[in-house]
Design a protein around this motif. Structure first.
Motif, mmCIF file in Angstrom:
data_model
loop_
_atom_site.group_PDB
_atom_site.id
_atom_site.type_symbol
_atom_site.label_atom_id
_atom_site.label_comp_id
_atom_site.label_asym_id
_atom_site.label_seq_id
_atom_site.Cartn_x
_atom_site.Cartn_y
_atom_site.Cartn_z
ATOM 1 N N VAL A 152 43.461 -19.681 3.512
ATOM 2 C CA VAL A 152 42.831 -18.383 3.802
ATOM 3 C C VAL A 152 41.358 -18.619 4.099
ATOM 4 O O VAL A 152 40.787 -19.642 3.730
ATOM 5 C CB VAL A 152 42.998 -17.398 2.626
ATOM 6 N N PRO A 153 40.690 -17.661 4.750
ATOM 7 C CA PRO A 153 39.262 -17.811 5.038
ATOM 8 C C PRO A 153 38.436 -17.872 3.753
ATOM 9 O O PRO A 153 38.700 -17.151 2.787
ATOM 10 C CB PRO A 153 38.926 -16.558 5.853
ATOM 11 N N TYR A 154 37.431 -18.732 3.778
ATOM 12 C CA TYR A 154 36.527 -18.895 2.634
ATOM 13 C C TYR A 154 35.643 -17.657 2.485
ATOM 14 O O TYR A 154 35.250 -17.030 3.473
ATOM 15 C CB TYR A 154 35.666 -20.132 2.877
ATOM 16 N N ASN A 155 35.354 -17.294 1.257
ATOM 17 C CA ASN A 155 34.515 -16.126 0.937
ATOM 18 C C ASN A 155 35.125 -14.810 1.421
ATOM 19 O O ASN A 155 34.408 -13.827 1.603
ATOM 20 C CB ASN A 155 33.100 -16.285 1.519
ATOM 21 N N ASN A 156 36.446 -14.772 1.591
ATOM 22 C CA ASN A 156 37.132 -13.548 2.041
ATOM 23 C C ASN A 156 38.162 -13.169 0.982
ATOM 24 O O ASN A 156 39.299 -13.656 0.991
ATOM 25 C CB ASN A 156 37.799 -13.787 3.395
ATOM 26 N N ILE A 157 37.782 -12.308 0.057
ATOM 27 C CA ILE A 157 38.654 -11.980 -1.062
ATOM 28 C C ILE A 157 39.853 -11.153 -0.622
ATOM 29 O O ILE A 157 40.951 -11.271 -1.190
ATOM 30 C CB ILE A 157 37.863 -11.265 -2.185
ATOM 31 N N ASP A 158 39.690 -10.328 0.394
ATOM 32 C CA ASP A 158 40.813 -9.507 0.863
ATOM 33 C C ASP A 158 41.932 -10.385 1.419
ATOM 34 O O ASP A 158 43.117 -10.129 1.164
ATOM 35 C CB ASP A 158 40.338 -8.514 1.927
ATOM 36 N N ALA A 159 41.561 -11.413 2.176
ATOM 37 C CA ALA A 159 42.568 -12.331 2.714
ATOM 38 C C ALA A 159 43.285 -13.066 1.586
ATOM 39 O O ALA A 159 44.505 -13.285 1.639
ATOM 40 C CB ALA A 159 41.920 -13.319 3.673
ATOM 41 N N LEU A 160 42.544 -13.434 0.558
ATOM 42 C CA LEU A 160 43.144 -14.129 -0.575
ATOM 43 C C LEU A 160 44.117 -13.223 -1.326
ATOM 44 O O LEU A 160 45.221 -13.648 -1.708
ATOM 45 C CB LEU A 160 42.048 -14.628 -1.511
ATOM 46 N N LYS A 161 43.731 -11.976 -1.519
ATOM 47 C CA LYS A 161 44.596 -11.037 -2.242
ATOM 48 C C LYS A 161 45.929 -10.830 -1.535
ATOM 49 O O LYS A 161 46.946 -10.537 -2.184
ATOM 50 C CB LYS A 161 43.880 -9.700 -2.417
#
Length: 385
Positions: A152-161
């Motif tokens: 997932v993209p770094y520093n992207n919490i929405d993508a991680l969720k």
């Protein structure tokens, strides 16, 4: 004809002697080494304390295998665990091996196989570590990777969720993406990553191969952000030039890595252990680490002041003695020019000059390095007079 596989694009330099921040090549040319062997020689080249420790161990024994009790391994493990505020250590030979062991430990501990990592990450070149790496160029030509890694993209919490769930064994992250371009984790993002791991029963793995052992001004970079990982991996600076890696884990994981569950013939080799003890005793000291933070800020300020009017310099990023200069100048050309002028620096990503000076670098050497960088950048700048 060389009998070496051509796996490295080697520089035009053959070292003959090195001490502190300086390398002398076969032709007698002097270089300021702001690579530290790619973040390895944190105490500089041939520091006296490490040198003496190695010689002392050479005169005792070199290798016996991990079938034997070795008191020095316990000493090194305690220094490392205490510095990370954790309890247990497994010694390997490299960062890639440490990450392999961490991946195995997480899968075995959770009974799950899905591991989430990040775009532009780098975790090593063995198969699981390569699979964990979020850079396609590292994987080209090797066929299918392990299918259980999600990026997932770094520093992207929405993508991680969107990706983390009850099947996730671990989230594996670098606090600073070193090879990926000196991208630094945002405080809120890192805290939310930790919370997601708790919410889903996944393990929180922090890869500190490049950022650890004082490189950022703390024993480990995660300590800048008040994080509490389950597993930390370490290598590079741990032996100041002798090969060693380590997995650091919490007490709750002790039963997972029981007898026969993992091993290494050379892991925790007596010579490497002796070097690591001397290195940690030197670095894990409050005054030493304060000096690292002071000197890193001095270097950053000098760079910022010297380069801020040059449009080809896009951004300067740093955490401790990990500094990235993002530039529109062709990176290989710029790095070669720096070498010609007597400064050794590294690439990171596609357009970032990476500076990893020894933590023992002195102010005069910082001034010299910044002057070289400024002169080289001006040489290529379209605005240069």
């Amino acid at each position: 004809m060389s009998h070496l596989f051509p796996t490295y694009s080697r520089w035009e330099i053959e070292p003959d002697f090195a001490e502190g921040s300086i390398i002398i090549d076969k032709d007698g040319k002097r270089y300021l080494d702001f690579t530290s062997g790619i973040g390895v020689c944190n105490l500089g080249h041939r520091p006296e304390a490490v040198h003496h420790a190695i010689i002392k161990q050479l005169n005792r024994f070199w290798h016996v295998s991990n079938l034997f009790i070795q008191e020095e391994q316990e000493v090194a493990a305690k220094l490392l665990a205490d510095a990370a505020e954790m309890e247990l250590v497994f010694f390997a030979n490299s960062g890639a091996e440490a990450n392999e062991a961490a991946i195995k430990l997480a899968r075995k501990a959770t009974g799950r196989t899905k591991i989430i990592t990040f775009h532009n990450s780098f975790h090593g070149r063995t198969f699981a570590a390569m699979s964990a790496t979020g850079q396609d160029k590292i994987k080209t030509g090797y066929g299918p990777m392990l299918e259980t890694f999600i990026y997932v993209p770094y520093n992207n919490i929405d993508a991680l969720k969107q990706e983390v769930n009850s099947e996730t064994a671990a989230i594996m992250i670098e606090i600073v993406q070193g090879e990926g371009g000196i991208h630094i984790g945002e405080r809120e993002f890192l805290s939310e990553v930790e919370q997601l791991c708790k919410d889903y029963g996944a393990l929180f793995i922090i890869d500190e191969i490049q950022t650890g052992i004082g490189r950022t001004g703390k024993p480990f970079a995660f300590q800048h952000f008040q994080l509490a990982p389950d597993i930390v991996t370490s290598a590079k600076g741990l032996g100041n030039g002798l090969p060693i890696g380590a997995v650091i884990g919490r007490k709750e994981l002790e039963s997972v890595f029981g007898p026969g569950s993992h091993g290494s013939t050379f892991g925790g080799n007596p010579l490497s252990i002796s070097a690591s003890i001397a290195t940690m005793e030197s670095i894990f000291c409050g005054e030493f680490l304060k000096q690292v933070e002071h000197k890193s800020q001095y270097l950053f300020d000098k760079l910022s002041n010297g380069l801020h009017l040059i449009p080809e310099i896009l951004e300067i990023r740093k955490l401790g003695m990990m500094i990235g200069i993002e530039t529109s100048i062709d990176l290989p050309t710029l790095l070669k020019k720096l070498r010609e002028m007597g400064l050794l620096a590294l690439p990171a990503g596609n357009n970032v000059v990476r500076l990893l000076p020894p933590l023992t670098v002195v102010t005069e050497e910082i001034d010299e390095a910044v002057n070289i960088i400024q002169e080289a950048v001006i040489h290529f700048s379209k605005t240069a007079v």
